[in-house]
Scaffold this motif. Structure first.
Motif, PDB file in Angstrom:
ATOM      1  N   VAL A  12      -8.838  -3.245   5.507  1.00  0.00           N
ATOM      2  CA  VAL A  12      -9.189  -4.314   4.575  1.00  0.00           C
ATOM      3  C   VAL A  12     -10.268  -5.202   5.201  1.00  0.00           C
ATOM      4  CG1 VAL A  12      -6.979  -4.425   3.360  1.00  0.00           C
ATOM      5  CG2 VAL A  12      -7.230  -5.635   5.523  1.00  0.00           C
ATOM      6  N   ALA A  48      -3.055  -6.245  -5.102  1.00  0.00           N
ATOM      7  CA  ALA A  48      -3.909  -5.943  -3.948  1.00  0.00           C
ATOM      8  C   ALA A  48      -3.517  -6.848  -2.780  1.00  0.00           C
ATOM      9  CB  ALA A  48      -5.367  -6.174  -4.319  1.00  0.00           C
ATOM     10  N   GLY A  73       1.352   3.701  -2.007  1.00  0.00           N
ATOM     11  CA  GLY A  73       0.936   5.016  -2.490  1.00  0.00           C
ATOM     12  C   GLY A  73       1.987   5.575  -3.450  1.00  0.00           C
ATOM     13  N   SER A 100      -2.402   1.460   5.404  1.00  0.00           N
ATOM     14  CA  SER A 100      -2.976   0.788   4.223  1.00  0.00           C
ATOM     15  C   SER A 100      -3.685  -0.505   4.604  1.00  0.00           C
ATOM     16  CB  SER A 100      -1.855   0.497   3.214  1.00  0.00           C
ATOM     17  OG  SER A 100      -0.897  -0.369   3.768  1.00  0.00           O
ATOM     18  N   GLY A 108       0.868  -1.188   0.000  1.00  0.00           N
ATOM     19  CA  GLY A 108       0.000   0.000   0.000  1.00  0.00           C
ATOM     20  C   GLY A 108       0.893   1.223   0.000  1.00  0.00           C
TER      21      GLY A 108
END
Ligand SMILES: C[S@@+](CC[C@H](N)C(=O)[O-])C[C@H]1O[C@@H](n2cnc3c(N)ncnc32)[C@H](O)[C@@H]1O
Length: 265
Positions: A137, A115, A69, A134, A67
């Motif tokens: 989930v 992912a 970014g 991140s 995650g």
């Protein structure tokens, strides 16, 4: 003597908590749009300094950033280790990372468009695996296990300790029901359940974005609580006028728990 209550299934409780908040997983496209917002780095500099000050990279050769970014952490980490693997499901975020890699002539960051619940078998295991902000989930237990399994030495995450500054106060002001999202207690308990010893620290709270005007604040409040009546709008304007601290700015005005643990190797 009373009998011990049954053990808590933290993974199930987390899922129930998400449901109670009305959480639906965000598609990658929701993050693509955010990547385009200018000033990401400037607004997050305090956060990144605080994170990096706590991340132990001594003797570390490789880092996996899940995650990632646009590379707020991958980029400075790449200056300190041999190889970074930067993973994100948002093509927009990865475009931002690739632009920075090209701009700075960096040759040791490998981006991966994946992912949390994709197959990571092509991604090499690294000495350290991180997941910064991140981890919202659907299956937190599975994500933590995956991060843990991809780290030879240590894993490190940040997780929100509660809603961003001002939200609880606004909910009370408007008389609206507000169920905060699951906080850092969940990953801590899940890691204990996994047999790990999580160490916890807290990043300093960034100051709110005092520049936000009342109209911008109203838009943000409506995105959180739905449409406001004229009387509610007036209350929000009065709250805004009462103090420059009364803002829901774009800055990371949340208190983040910094959690790390040694993996099985
Ligand atoms: C708040 S940003 C954090 C970015 C960076 N780690 C930091 O701290 O500045 C969250 C990032 O996680 C990514 N992300 C969210 N859900 C994800 C998922 N299910 N799989 C992979 N990446 C995801 C988003 O695309 C976004 O880039």
């Amino acid at each position: 003597m009373t009998a011990l209550p049954p053990p808590i299934d933290h993974a199930a409780r987390y899922r129930q908590h998400l449901q109670a908040c009305g959480y639906t997983p965000k598609p990658a496209s929701a993050w693509d749009a955010r990547a385009a917002q200018s000033g990401w780095k400037r607004r997050h500099d305090d956060y990144s300094d605080a994170f990096l000050a706590r991340l132990d990279l001594r003797g570390v050769d490789s880092v996996l950033d899940v995650g990632c970014g646009p590379g707020l952490l991958s980029l400075p980490i790449a200056a300190r280790v041999r190889q970074v693997h930067a993973l994100d499901y948002s093509p927009g975020m990865l475009d931002g990372l690739r632009a920075a890699i090209a701009r700075d002539g960096i040759d040791n960051i490998q981006p991966w468009q994946l992912a949390w619940d994709d197959d990571w078998s092509a991604v090499p295991r690294c000495d350290v695996a991180i997941a910064s902000r991140s981890l919202m989930v659907p299956d937190l237990a599975q994500a933590l296990a995956k991060l843990d399994a991809h780290a030879r030495r240590r894993a490190c995450i940040t997780f929100a300790t509660g809603p961003r500054a001002g939200v609880t106060e606004l909910a009370a002001l408007l008389g609206r029901a507000w169920i905060p999202m699951p906080d850092h207690r969940y990953p801590i308990n899940l890691l204990l359940d996994m047999g790990r010893e999580p160490r916890v620290d807290y990043l300093p709270l960034s100051p709110p974005d005092r520049e936000r005007d009342a109209e911008e604040l109203l838009q943000q409040v409506e995105s959180l609580f739905g449409e406001l009546t004229p009387a509610e709008q007036q209350s929000v304007r009065a709250w805004h006028a009462a103090s420059p601290d009364n803002r829901l700015g774009l800055a990371p005005t949340r208190r983040w728990a910094f959690i790390w643990w040694e993996t099985a190797g």
